[in-house]
Design a protein around this motif. Structure first.
Motif: not given
Ligand SMILES: [Fe+2]
Length: 262
Positions: A17-23, A26-30, A249-250
């Motif tokens: 869902l890529r919430p705007p407060d975790e960009v 989430v990108n680091a995880w991808y 680990y984020q």
């Protein structure tokens, strides 16, 4: 080849869902998931066993089983209706896994029609986006409906899974999905246990997954680590041959996003 690589990987819906407060998180995880996909691709695998859990989406209280192998010709996994993937499976190999588990005293259930939920969809979609095309065999662990299987039982099932992979002559990767600490559907959702995350990741970096077997169901509930059960199956398959490598680990306000190779 015995389960030639293992992966512990998060499956939180926010990763899709890529919430705007975790960009950034989430990108680091991808980035980490795609790096892992490239490494898996280089191993020229025949199949990956994706060990997730159902969140009372695909099955409900009418039938609760500890372990389920999906043997369908088409593998289906979805976050919600209309958001998911469908792809060819490898039913003969999946059926041989079921037969071997039962021969070894692990009476796993199997399904020819189950659609897995986001526990399979999100990690698998990320690995596909990273270029990994090898067929998947979904396996589900009952992580949420007490009484769940013990970590020890999950680990031992994983050891047998590794033995099956060795005997099958196939090159198999094992991927445990879930976590890290989180408390979905509870008042503690905003309060993941980051110390528990660190304890878990330190133990894995040291290559000592057996040390985690001390955690019983109550301890897993307390730490928000109920989904560690799925990781333990993958860890059991890799026991004795682990090369731990924490790719990311984020931490976030609800759940740590992780990718660990082992
Ligand atoms: Fe989950």
């Amino acid at each position: 080849v015995v389960a030639s690589i293992g992966l512990g990987i998060s499956h939180a819906p926010q990763l899709w869902l890529r919430p705007p407060d975790e960009v950034d998180e989430v990108n680091a995880w991808y980035d980490a998931a795609h790096a892992a996909a490239a490494r898996l691709r280089d191993l020229d695998l025949d199949a990956i066993v994706v060990i997730g859990n159902d969140h009372l989406h695909s099955t409900f209280l009418d039938m609760v089983v500890p372990f389920t192998v999906v043997t369908s010709a088409r593998v289906r996994a979805e976050l919600i209706t209309g958001v998911g993937l469908e792809e060819p499976g490898t039913p003969a190999l999946a059926e041989s896994l079921v037969e071997r588990m039962i021969d070894d005293g692990f009476e796993v259930a199997f399904s020819q029609s189950l659609t897995a939920d986001h526990s399979v969809f999100i990690p698998l979609a990320a690995l596909r986006a990273g270029g990994l095309t090898v067929p998947a065999i979904p396996m589900l662990v009952n992580c949420y409906v007490p009484p769940q299987p013990t970590l020890r039982r999950c680990f031992e099932l994983g050891e047998r899974l590794g033995a099956w992979a060795e005997a099958s002559g196939s090159r198999v990767g094992v991927i445990g999905t879930g976590g890290l600490s989180h408390f979905p559907g509870t008042p503690r959702y905003r309060d993941p246990d980051r110390e528990a995350d660190e304890e878990l990741l330190t133990t894995l970096r040291e290559g000592k997954p057996e040390d985690l077997l001390r955690w019983d169901a109550k301890e897993l509930d307390r730490r928000g680590l109920v989904e560690l059960r799925s990781w333990m199956v993958a860890l059991g398959a890799r026991a004795g041959d682990m090369r731990p490598n924490q790719l990311t680990y984020q931490p976030s306000w609800h759940c740590g996003y992780t990718v660990v190779e082992f």
